[in-house]
Scaffold this motif. Structure first.
Motif, PDB file in Angstrom:
ATOM      1  N   ALA A  18      44.641  11.724   1.942  1.00  0.00           N
ATOM      2  CA  ALA A  18      45.003  12.462   0.743  1.00  0.00           C
ATOM      3  C   ALA A  18      43.715  12.936   0.089  1.00  0.00           C
ATOM      4  N   THR A 118      48.161  16.460  -0.445  1.00  0.00           N
ATOM      5  CA  THR A 118      48.786  15.178  -0.145  1.00  0.00           C
ATOM      6  C   THR A 118      49.807  15.330   0.972  1.00  0.00           C
ATOM      7  N   ASN A 123      50.378   8.823  -1.042  1.00  0.00           N
ATOM      8  CA  ASN A 123      49.403   8.151  -0.188  1.00  0.00           C
ATOM      9  C   ASN A 123      49.899   7.866   1.226  1.00  0.00           C
TER      10      ASN A 123
END
Length: 333
Positions: A18, A118, A123
């Motif tokens: 990310a 992202t 995450n």
């Protein structure tokens, strides 16, 4: 045997890359090579960050055209831009709202915005392959003519301080914000895999995310390619205008295309990562600052980011107290 086992685990594990990084302001002027290519000036004022190949008309592999970038990653010559925010005084004059840097970023960044790439959520990529955009790719999220509230991914945040992230609002805050206002723009993350653009700059993409940084739904067969979700956060220093808030309590802030509600908030993206740099990042397990210094992306110091700029092509006053926003017709009294 042990080394083979370790390798197998590493290959089977999903990447969790990310990116979150800062970009200082490249220029603030009326140019828009996506929606109004070749037009000087464009209809309304934009804040632009990224590579210095930015111009009124752009084509080809932007990653091979720039010589510097205002972004942390020196391999990122993409351009990212949004409308500019103004304060409208009760006497009818306008002043541009200054931009603040995100507190999570290195000190000294000149205005600009925070950019995210992202995966399925904040995450994790959810065991899916994340494909990089291709040279020439571009897209827009939002529509300045929109008359409806609540478009997914397009939000405002009334800041208590620079670290505030919630609650997210569908339009402008209704009262003064102690720490300023943040505008948030999340782009769709499902691509049709064929078109680098579309006539409306949006149809080649499909959105499966309802709220920011939440798990994304599966991409449909019409848009089967999962790309990184691109997002911008821009922090506007509205605090200096708190004492001038209108007596009737109405919102005094307006976006540069004459939108005082925020329904038409929008953002533009033009891909310009050099070579396979973005794909290498998406295939890695790095997170945020951990992706810098060659792990796997090259990065640069803040002073180098701030030094990058482009020539001003539209000579007009964008600061001080103005009778009208740039591009806006002055109403005779």
């Amino acid at each position: 045997m042990k080394s083979w086992l370790s390798l197998a685990i590493a290959l089977a594990a999903p990447s969790e890359a990310a990116l979150r990084f800062g970009c200082s302001t490249l220029t603030i002027q009326r140019l828009d090579p996506l929606v109004e290519p070749g037009k000087v000036p464009s209809a309304h004022l934009h804040q632009i960050v990224g590579g210095n190949a930015f111009n009124a008309s752009m084509s080809g592999d932007v990653g091979e055209q720039g010589t510097c970038t205002t972004c942390t990653f020196s391999e990122d010559f993409s351009n990212y831009w949004t409308a500019v925010m103004f304060f409208k005084h009760p006497n009818g004059t306008y002043k541009r709202v200054p931009i603040m840097q995100n507190t999570a970023l290195p000190n000294g960044i000149n205005g600009g915005m925070t950019v995210y790439y992202t995966q399925q959520d904040f995450n994790s990529n959810g065991n899916q392959k994340i494909t990089s955009f291709k040279p020439g790719f571009r897209m827009v999220v939002g529509n300045p003519t929109s008359q409806k509230s609540g478009v997914p991914g397009l939000k405002f945040v009334c800041l208590e301080n620079k670290g505030t992230r919630f609650p997210e609002l569908n339009d402008f805050p209704k009262s003064p914000c102690r720490g300023g206002i943040m505008t948030v723009h999340h782009f769709p993350a499902c691509w049709d895999g064929k078109n680098l653009d579309s006539p409306d700059h949006q149809s080649h993409m499909y959105n499966t995310v309802k709220e920011a940084f939440n798990p994304a739904g599966a991409c449909p067969s019409s848009h089967p390619v999962r790309v990184a979700q691109v997002a911008y956060e821009t922090l506007w220093d509205t605090t200096q205008f708190a004492s001038m808030w209108p007596r009737d309590g109405s919102n005094p802030f307006v976006l540069s295309y004459s939108d005082s509600k925020g329904y038409g908030t929008h953002a533009d993206y033009l891909f310009g990562w050099k070579g396979d740099s973005l794909q290498r990042a998406m295939d890695s397990s790095c997170m945020f600052q951990g992706c810098e210094n060659g792990r796997p992306l090259k990065s640069q110091a803040v002073n180098n980011m701030n030094k990058c700029s482009v020539k001003t092509q539209v000579q007009e006053d964008i600061d001080g107290w103005l009778d009208a926003m740039p591009g806006q017709v002055v109403m005779k009294k």
